[in-house]
Motif scaffolding. Structure first.
Motif, short mmCIF file in Angstrom:
data_model
loop_
_atom_site.label_atom_id
_atom_site.label_comp_id
_atom_site.label_asym_id
_atom_site.label_seq_id
_atom_site.Cartn_x
_atom_site.Cartn_y
_atom_site.Cartn_z
N VAL A 155 32.85 79.37 -30.47
CA VAL A 155 31.64 78.54 -30.53
C VAL A 155 30.54 79.24 -29.74
O VAL A 155 30.81 80.08 -28.87
N ARG A 156 29.29 78.91 -30.05
CA ARG A 156 28.14 79.49 -29.34
C ARG A 156 27.92 78.73 -28.04
O ARG A 156 28.01 77.51 -27.99
N GLU A 157 27.60 79.48 -27.01
CA GLU A 157 27.40 78.88 -25.69
C GLU A 157 26.27 79.61 -24.98
O GLU A 157 26.11 80.82 -25.11
N LYS A 158 25.47 78.85 -24.23
CA LYS A 158 24.38 79.43 -23.46
C LYS A 158 24.88 79.84 -22.09
O LYS A 158 25.54 79.08 -21.40
N LYS A 159 24.57 81.09 -21.70
CA LYS A 159 25.01 81.61 -20.41
C LYS A 159 23.80 82.16 -19.67
O LYS A 159 22.99 82.91 -20.22
N ILE A 160 23.66 81.76 -18.41
CA ILE A 160 22.59 82.26 -17.55
C ILE A 160 23.16 83.34 -16.65
O ILE A 160 24.13 83.10 -15.92
N ILE A 161 22.57 84.52 -16.70
CA ILE A 161 23.01 85.60 -15.81
C ILE A 161 21.83 86.02 -14.93
O ILE A 161 20.66 85.95 -15.34
N GLU A 162 22.13 86.43 -13.73
CA GLU A 162 21.11 86.92 -12.79
C GLU A 162 21.10 88.44 -12.82
O GLU A 162 22.13 89.08 -12.60
N VAL A 163 19.94 89.00 -13.09
CA VAL A 163 19.78 90.45 -13.16
C VAL A 163 19.08 90.91 -11.90
O VAL A 163 17.94 90.52 -11.64
N HIS A 164 19.75 91.72 -11.11
CA HIS A 164 19.18 92.26 -9.88
C HIS A 164 18.60 93.64 -10.16
O HIS A 164 19.34 94.59 -10.42
N VAL A 165 17.28 93.73 -10.13
CA VAL A 165 16.59 95.00 -10.32
C VAL A 165 16.35 95.60 -8.93
O VAL A 165 15.56 95.07 -8.14
N ASP A 166 17.05 96.67 -8.62
CA ASP A 166 16.95 97.28 -7.30
C ASP A 166 15.72 98.17 -7.20
O ASP A 166 15.19 98.67 -8.21
N LYS A 167 15.27 98.39 -5.98
CA LYS A 167 14.12 99.26 -5.73
C LYS A 167 14.41 100.67 -6.25
O LYS A 167 15.49 101.20 -6.04
N GLY A 168 13.42 101.22 -6.91
CA GLY A 168 13.55 102.61 -7.37
C GLY A 168 14.18 102.77 -8.74
O GLY A 168 14.31 103.90 -9.22
N MET A 169 14.62 101.68 -9.38
CA MET A 169 15.16 101.81 -10.73
C MET A 169 14.07 102.31 -11.68
O MET A 169 12.88 102.19 -11.41
N LYS A 170 14.53 102.88 -12.80
CA LYS A 170 13.60 103.55 -13.70
C LYS A 170 13.54 102.85 -15.06
O LYS A 170 14.42 102.06 -15.41
N ASP A 171 12.49 103.17 -15.80
CA ASP A 171 12.36 102.69 -17.17
C ASP A 171 13.53 103.22 -18.00
O ASP A 171 13.86 104.40 -17.97
N GLY A 172 14.17 102.32 -18.75
CA GLY A 172 15.30 102.71 -19.57
C GLY A 172 16.64 102.66 -18.85
O GLY A 172 17.68 102.89 -19.49
#
Length: 350
Positions: A155-172
Protein backbone atom coordinates in the motif's frame (compact mmCIF):
# COMPACT_ATOMS: atom_id res chain seq x y z
CA UNK A 1 6.91 -38.78 -46.50
CA UNK A 2 7.52 -38.04 -42.87
CA UNK A 3 10.99 -36.94 -41.93
CA UNK A 4 12.76 -38.95 -39.27
CA UNK A 5 15.29 -36.18 -38.58
CA UNK A 6 16.31 -35.95 -34.98
CA UNK A 7 17.11 -32.57 -33.51
CA UNK A 8 20.76 -32.33 -32.49
CA UNK A 9 21.87 -30.73 -29.23
CA UNK A 10 20.97 -27.08 -28.64
CA UNK A 11 22.97 -24.42 -30.42
CA UNK A 12 25.43 -21.96 -28.98
CA UNK A 13 25.04 -18.34 -28.04
CA UNK A 14 26.53 -15.61 -30.15
CA UNK A 15 29.10 -13.38 -28.54
CA UNK A 16 27.05 -10.89 -26.51
CA UNK A 17 24.16 -10.49 -28.97
CA UNK A 18 21.48 -12.66 -27.28
CA UNK A 19 21.00 -14.83 -30.40
CA UNK A 20 21.12 -18.62 -30.42
CA UNK A 21 22.85 -19.78 -33.59
CA UNK A 22 22.10 -23.25 -34.93
CA UNK A 23 23.29 -25.07 -38.04
CA UNK A 24 20.66 -24.99 -40.77
CA UNK A 25 19.35 -28.48 -39.96
CA UNK A 26 18.97 -27.70 -36.28
CA UNK A 27 17.12 -24.45 -36.93
CA UNK A 28 14.67 -26.24 -39.23
CA UNK A 29 13.96 -28.78 -36.48
CA UNK A 30 13.17 -26.01 -34.06
CA UNK A 31 10.92 -24.17 -36.45
CA UNK A 32 9.02 -27.39 -37.28
CA UNK A 33 8.18 -27.71 -33.61
CA UNK A 34 10.75 -30.34 -32.57
CA UNK A 35 11.69 -28.20 -29.55
CA UNK A 36 12.56 -30.93 -27.08
CA UNK A 37 15.79 -29.17 -26.24
CA UNK A 38 14.50 -25.62 -26.53
CA UNK A 39 13.77 -23.84 -23.22
CA UNK A 40 10.01 -23.55 -22.75
CA UNK A 41 7.93 -21.21 -20.60
CA UNK A 42 8.41 -22.20 -16.99
CA UNK A 43 11.81 -23.84 -17.55
CA UNK A 44 15.22 -22.56 -16.62
CA UNK A 45 16.43 -19.47 -18.45
CA UNK A 46 19.09 -20.25 -21.11
CA UNK A 47 22.77 -19.52 -20.45
CA UNK A 48 22.36 -16.00 -21.83
CA UNK A 49 20.67 -14.89 -18.59
CA UNK A 50 22.63 -12.48 -16.44
CA UNK A 51 23.79 -13.80 -13.09
CA UNK A 52 21.19 -13.24 -10.38
CA UNK A 53 21.94 -10.31 -8.15
CA UNK A 54 21.04 -9.65 -4.57
CA UNK A 55 17.31 -9.49 -3.93
CA UNK A 56 17.06 -5.75 -3.46
CA UNK A 57 14.35 -3.37 -4.61
CA UNK A 58 14.89 -0.34 -6.80
CA UNK A 59 16.38 2.87 -5.44
CA UNK A 60 14.29 6.05 -5.41
CA UNK A 61 16.00 9.31 -6.42
CA UNK A 62 14.73 12.78 -5.45
CA UNK A 63 16.19 16.21 -6.15
CA UNK A 64 16.37 18.76 -3.34
CA UNK A 65 16.76 22.41 -4.25
CA UNK A 66 19.19 24.28 -1.98
CA UNK A 67 20.64 27.77 -1.96
CA UNK A 68 24.30 28.68 -1.71
CA UNK A 69 23.59 29.91 1.81
CA UNK A 70 22.28 26.44 2.71
CA UNK A 71 25.49 24.82 1.51
CA UNK A 72 27.58 27.42 3.35
CA UNK A 73 25.80 27.31 6.71
CA UNK A 74 24.27 23.82 6.63
CA UNK A 75 20.56 23.18 7.00
CA UNK A 76 18.03 20.48 7.91
CA UNK A 77 15.07 20.04 5.58
CA UNK A 78 12.02 17.80 5.90
CA UNK A 79 10.97 15.90 2.80
CA UNK A 80 7.62 14.13 2.37
CA UNK A 81 7.83 10.94 0.30
CA UNK A 82 5.18 8.53 -0.99
CA UNK A 83 6.45 4.95 -0.80
CA UNK A 84 5.14 1.40 -1.03
CA UNK A 85 5.03 -0.57 2.23
CA UNK A 86 4.03 -4.18 2.87
CA UNK A 87 0.30 -4.45 3.53
CA UNK A 88 -0.14 -5.02 7.27
CA UNK A 89 -3.49 -6.77 6.88
CA UNK A 90 -2.38 -9.59 4.56
CA UNK A 91 1.32 -9.37 5.52
CA UNK A 92 2.31 -9.10 1.87
CA UNK A 93 0.44 -12.20 0.65
CA UNK A 94 -2.15 -10.21 -1.29
CA UNK A 95 -5.03 -12.31 0.05
CA UNK A 96 -5.89 -15.28 2.19
CA UNK A 97 -3.06 -17.66 2.86
CA UNK A 98 -3.36 -20.57 0.50
CA UNK A 99 -5.38 -18.55 -1.98
CA UNK A 100 -2.28 -17.48 -3.86
CA UNK A 101 -1.46 -19.97 -6.62
CA UNK A 102 1.36 -20.26 -9.10
CA UNK A 103 0.55 -18.88 -12.52
CA UNK A 104 -0.17 -21.86 -14.80
CA UNK A 105 0.96 -20.02 -17.92
CA UNK A 106 4.51 -19.11 -16.90
CA UNK A 107 4.88 -21.72 -14.14
CA UNK A 108 5.58 -19.01 -11.59
CA UNK A 109 8.48 -17.40 -13.40
CA UNK A 110 6.60 -14.31 -14.49
CA UNK A 111 8.26 -14.54 -17.91
CA UNK A 112 7.54 -16.32 -21.16
CA UNK A 113 10.02 -17.45 -23.79
CA UNK A 114 9.23 -16.72 -27.45
CA UNK A 115 11.23 -18.22 -30.33
CA UNK A 116 11.70 -16.31 -33.58
CA UNK A 117 13.70 -17.05 -36.71
CA UNK A 118 15.80 -14.01 -37.65
CA UNK A 119 17.76 -15.53 -40.51
CA UNK A 120 18.88 -18.73 -42.15
CA UNK A 121 20.13 -21.00 -39.40
CA UNK A 122 19.57 -18.32 -36.72
CA UNK A 123 16.94 -18.49 -33.99
CA UNK A 124 16.34 -15.83 -31.38
CA UNK A 125 14.85 -16.35 -27.93
CA UNK A 126 13.02 -13.40 -26.40
CA UNK A 127 11.78 -13.24 -22.83
CA UNK A 128 8.58 -11.26 -22.29
CA UNK A 129 6.47 -10.50 -19.24
CA UNK A 130 3.70 -13.04 -18.75
CA UNK A 131 0.40 -11.36 -19.67
CA UNK A 132 -1.58 -13.60 -17.31
CA UNK A 133 0.14 -12.64 -14.04
CA UNK A 134 1.83 -9.44 -15.28
CA UNK A 135 5.22 -10.70 -14.22
CA UNK A 136 4.24 -11.63 -10.66
CA UNK A 137 4.38 -15.39 -11.19
CA UNK A 138 1.26 -15.70 -9.03
CA UNK A 139 -2.43 -15.03 -9.28
CA UNK A 140 -5.20 -14.66 -6.72
CA UNK A 141 -8.86 -15.36 -7.15
CA UNK A 142 -10.68 -11.97 -6.95
CA UNK A 143 -12.93 -13.15 -4.12
CA UNK A 144 -9.91 -14.06 -2.00
CA UNK A 145 -7.98 -10.82 -2.52
CA UNK A 146 -7.10 -8.58 0.42
CA UNK A 147 -9.56 -5.69 0.60
CA UNK A 148 -6.87 -3.38 1.96
CA UNK A 149 -4.33 -3.69 -0.86
CA UNK A 150 -6.64 -5.27 -3.47
CA UNK A 151 -4.18 -8.09 -3.96
CA UNK A 152 -1.24 -5.77 -4.66
CA UNK A 153 0.55 -6.88 -1.46
CA UNK A 154 1.69 -3.29 -0.82
CA UNK A 155 0.00 0.00 0.00
CA UNK A 156 1.09 3.62 -0.48
CA UNK A 157 2.22 5.45 2.62
CA UNK A 158 3.51 8.95 3.33
CA UNK A 159 6.93 9.10 4.99
CA UNK A 160 8.64 12.21 6.35
CA UNK A 161 12.44 12.10 6.30
CA UNK A 162 14.87 14.71 7.63
CA UNK A 163 17.66 15.64 5.24
CA UNK A 164 20.75 17.07 6.91
CA UNK A 165 22.72 19.22 4.49
CA UNK A 166 26.18 19.62 6.00
CA UNK A 167 28.42 22.65 5.52
CA UNK A 168 30.51 22.50 2.40
CA UNK A 169 28.35 20.03 0.46
CA UNK A 170 28.31 20.53 -3.28
CA UNK A 171 25.81 20.75 -6.10
CA UNK A 172 24.93 17.23 -7.24
CA UNK A 173 26.13 15.57 -4.04
CA UNK A 174 24.07 12.58 -2.90
CA UNK A 175 22.62 11.87 0.54
CA UNK A 176 21.59 8.22 0.90
CA UNK A 177 18.91 6.83 3.21
CA UNK A 178 19.53 3.10 3.22
CA UNK A 179 16.49 0.82 3.18
CA UNK A 180 13.96 3.65 2.88
CA UNK A 181 12.86 2.80 -0.66
CA UNK A 182 9.73 0.99 -1.78
CA UNK A 183 9.02 -2.30 -0.02
CA UNK A 184 8.15 -5.49 -1.89
CA UNK A 185 7.53 -9.02 -0.67
CA UNK A 186 10.69 -11.17 -0.58
CA UNK A 187 12.88 -8.16 -1.44
CA UNK A 188 15.11 -5.96 0.64
CA UNK A 189 13.95 -2.33 0.30
CA UNK A 190 16.05 -0.11 -1.92
CA UNK A 191 17.54 3.22 -0.90
CA UNK A 192 16.20 6.75 -1.07
CA UNK A 193 18.84 8.95 -2.69
CA UNK A 194 18.61 12.73 -2.30
CA UNK A 195 20.54 14.71 -4.94
CA UNK A 196 21.33 18.33 -4.04
CA UNK A 197 20.41 20.89 -6.70
CA UNK A 198 22.05 24.26 -6.01
CA UNK A 199 20.23 27.36 -7.19
CA UNK A 200 22.10 30.24 -8.81
CA UNK A 201 23.17 33.05 -6.48
CA UNK A 202 22.84 36.72 -7.33
CA UNK A 203 26.23 37.74 -5.88
CA UNK A 204 28.56 34.75 -5.54
CA UNK A 205 29.58 31.89 -7.77
CA UNK A 206 31.16 28.75 -6.37
CA UNK A 207 34.42 27.38 -7.78
CA UNK A 208 35.31 24.33 -5.71
CA UNK A 209 36.08 25.65 -2.22
CA UNK A 210 36.34 29.26 -3.47
CA UNK A 211 33.69 31.93 -3.90
CA UNK A 212 33.90 34.38 -6.80
CA UNK A 213 32.17 37.76 -7.00
CA UNK A 214 32.39 40.91 -9.12
CA UNK A 215 32.74 44.42 -7.70
CA UNK A 216 32.26 47.66 -9.63
CA UNK A 217 34.39 50.64 -8.69
CA UNK A 218 34.68 54.13 -10.14
CA UNK A 219 37.78 55.31 -11.99
CA UNK A 220 38.58 57.65 -9.14
CA UNK A 221 38.47 54.72 -6.72
CA UNK A 222 40.68 52.64 -8.99
CA UNK A 223 43.29 55.41 -9.11
CA UNK A 224 43.03 57.00 -5.70
CA UNK A 225 41.89 54.14 -3.47
CA UNK A 226 38.57 52.82 -2.22
CA UNK A 227 36.79 51.32 0.76
CA UNK A 228 33.96 48.86 0.20
CA UNK A 229 31.86 46.36 2.15
CA UNK A 230 30.82 42.80 1.29
CA UNK A 231 28.07 40.86 3.05
CA UNK A 232 29.00 37.19 3.44
CA UNK A 233 26.72 34.15 3.18
CA UNK A 234 26.49 33.96 6.98
CA UNK A 235 25.43 37.64 7.23
CA UNK A 236 28.77 39.05 8.36
CA UNK A 237 30.07 42.27 6.78
CA UNK A 238 33.64 42.47 5.50
CA UNK A 239 35.38 45.83 4.95
CA UNK A 240 37.94 45.88 2.14
CA UNK A 241 40.15 48.73 0.94
CA UNK A 242 43.01 49.28 -1.47
CA UNK A 243 46.47 50.33 -0.38
CA UNK A 244 47.58 53.98 -0.87
CA UNK A 245 49.07 54.43 -4.31
CA UNK A 246 47.77 51.06 -5.55
CA UNK A 247 46.05 51.20 -8.95
CA UNK A 248 43.25 48.73 -9.60
CA UNK A 249 42.94 47.84 -13.27
CA UNK A 250 39.79 46.67 -14.99
CA UNK A 251 39.51 42.90 -14.56
CA UNK A 252 42.03 42.66 -11.71
CA UNK A 253 41.55 39.74 -9.30
CA UNK A 254 42.11 40.00 -5.56
CA UNK A 255 41.33 37.43 -2.87
CA UNK A 256 40.57 37.20 0.83
CA UNK A 257 41.87 34.01 2.38
CA UNK A 258 39.61 31.81 4.54
CA UNK A 259 36.41 33.58 3.43
CA UNK A 260 35.33 31.06 0.81
CA UNK A 261 33.19 27.92 1.17
CA UNK A 262 33.67 25.61 4.15
CA UNK A 263 35.42 22.33 3.39
CA UNK A 264 33.03 19.37 3.63
CA UNK A 265 33.58 17.42 6.88
CA UNK A 266 36.16 20.03 7.91
CA UNK A 267 34.04 23.20 8.20
CA UNK A 268 36.70 25.19 10.10
CA UNK A 269 38.77 25.21 6.91
CA UNK A 270 37.56 27.47 4.12
CA UNK A 271 38.57 28.45 0.63
CA UNK A 272 39.16 31.99 -0.61
CA UNK A 273 36.83 34.80 -1.56
CA UNK A 274 37.94 35.99 -5.01
CA UNK A 275 36.93 39.48 -6.16
CA UNK A 276 37.08 40.63 -9.78
CA UNK A 277 37.09 44.41 -10.11
CA UNK A 278 35.21 46.14 -12.91
CA UNK A 279 36.33 49.74 -13.35
CA UNK A 280 33.59 52.12 -14.48
CA UNK A 281 34.81 55.00 -16.61
CA UNK A 282 33.02 58.37 -16.67
CA UNK A 283 30.61 59.30 -19.48
CA UNK A 284 31.54 61.42 -22.51
CA UNK A 285 32.41 65.07 -21.86
CA UNK A 286 32.10 64.68 -18.10
CA UNK A 287 34.94 67.22 -17.64
CA UNK A 288 34.91 70.71 -19.16
CA UNK A 289 37.39 71.01 -22.00
CA UNK A 290 39.38 73.77 -20.30
CA UNK A 291 40.09 71.48 -17.36
CA UNK A 292 41.39 68.54 -19.39
CA UNK A 293 44.91 69.95 -19.21
CA UNK A 294 44.76 69.91 -15.41
CA UNK A 295 43.77 66.25 -15.43
CA UNK A 296 46.42 65.41 -18.00
CA UNK A 297 49.09 67.00 -15.82
CA UNK A 298 48.24 64.53 -13.04
CA UNK A 299 48.25 61.43 -15.26
CA UNK A 300 51.22 59.61 -16.87
CA UNK A 301 52.43 61.41 -20.04
CA UNK A 302 51.05 60.50 -23.46
CA UNK A 303 53.01 58.44 -25.94
CA UNK A 304 54.46 60.55 -28.76
CA UNK A 305 53.44 59.34 -32.23
CA UNK A 306 55.25 60.44 -35.41
CA UNK A 307 52.68 61.54 -38.02
CA UNK A 308 53.58 62.31 -41.66
CA UNK A 309 51.65 63.79 -44.58
CA UNK A 310 51.51 60.38 -46.31
CA UNK A 311 49.32 58.98 -43.53
CA UNK A 312 45.52 58.98 -43.82
CA UNK A 313 43.47 60.67 -41.17
CA UNK A 314 40.29 58.70 -40.29
CA UNK A 315 37.47 59.07 -37.80
CA UNK A 316 36.50 56.64 -35.08
CA UNK A 317 32.81 55.85 -34.82
CA UNK A 318 30.79 53.88 -32.29
CA UNK A 319 30.26 50.28 -33.37
CA UNK A 320 26.99 48.41 -32.85
CA UNK A 321 27.47 44.63 -33.28
CA UNK A 322 23.73 44.25 -34.03
CA UNK A 323 24.09 46.30 -37.21
CA UNK A 324 25.10 44.22 -40.22
CA UNK A 325 25.15 46.95 -42.85
CA UNK A 326 28.81 46.33 -43.58
CA UNK A 327 27.88 42.89 -45.04
CA UNK A 328 26.28 42.39 -48.41
CA UNK A 329 23.52 39.91 -49.07
CA UNK A 330 25.98 37.19 -50.09
CA UNK A 331 28.01 37.60 -46.95
CA UNK A 332 31.23 38.36 -48.87
CA UNK A 333 33.59 41.00 -47.58
CA UNK A 334 34.80 42.00 -51.05
CA UNK A 335 32.94 42.85 -54.24
CA UNK A 336 33.80 41.50 -57.69
CA UNK A 337 35.71 43.93 -59.91
CA UNK A 338 36.38 44.10 -63.63
CA UNK A 339 39.24 41.63 -63.38
CA UNK A 340 36.98 38.94 -61.91
CA UNK A 341 36.14 37.79 -58.44
CA UNK A 342 38.62 38.41 -55.66
CA UNK A 343 39.39 35.93 -52.95
CA UNK A 344 36.79 37.04 -50.43
CA UNK A 345 36.25 36.22 -46.78
CA UNK A 346 33.01 34.34 -46.10
CA UNK A 347 31.22 35.50 -42.96
CA UNK A 348 29.77 32.52 -41.15
CA UNK A 349 26.03 32.78 -40.61
CA UNK A 350 23.96 30.76 -38.21
Amino acid sequence: MRSNAVCPPAGRHGEGDGVLRYPAGEAQCLLRGDQARLPQAGTEVPPRQEPQRGRTGKNVVHQLGVSLEDLYNGITRKLALQKNVICAKCEGYGGKRGAVEKCPVCKGRGMQVIVQQIGPGMVQQIQTVCPECKGQGERINPKDRCDNCNGCKVVREKKIIEVHVDKGMKDGQKIVFHGEGDQEPDLEPGDVIIVLDQKDHSVFQRRGHDLVTKMRIQLSEALCGFRKTIETLDNRVLVISSRPGEVIKHGDLKCIYNEGMPVYKSPMDKGSLIIQFLVQFPEHYWLPREKLSLLEALLPPREDVMITDEMDQVDLEDFDPSEQTYRNSGGEAYEEDEEGPRTGVQCQTS
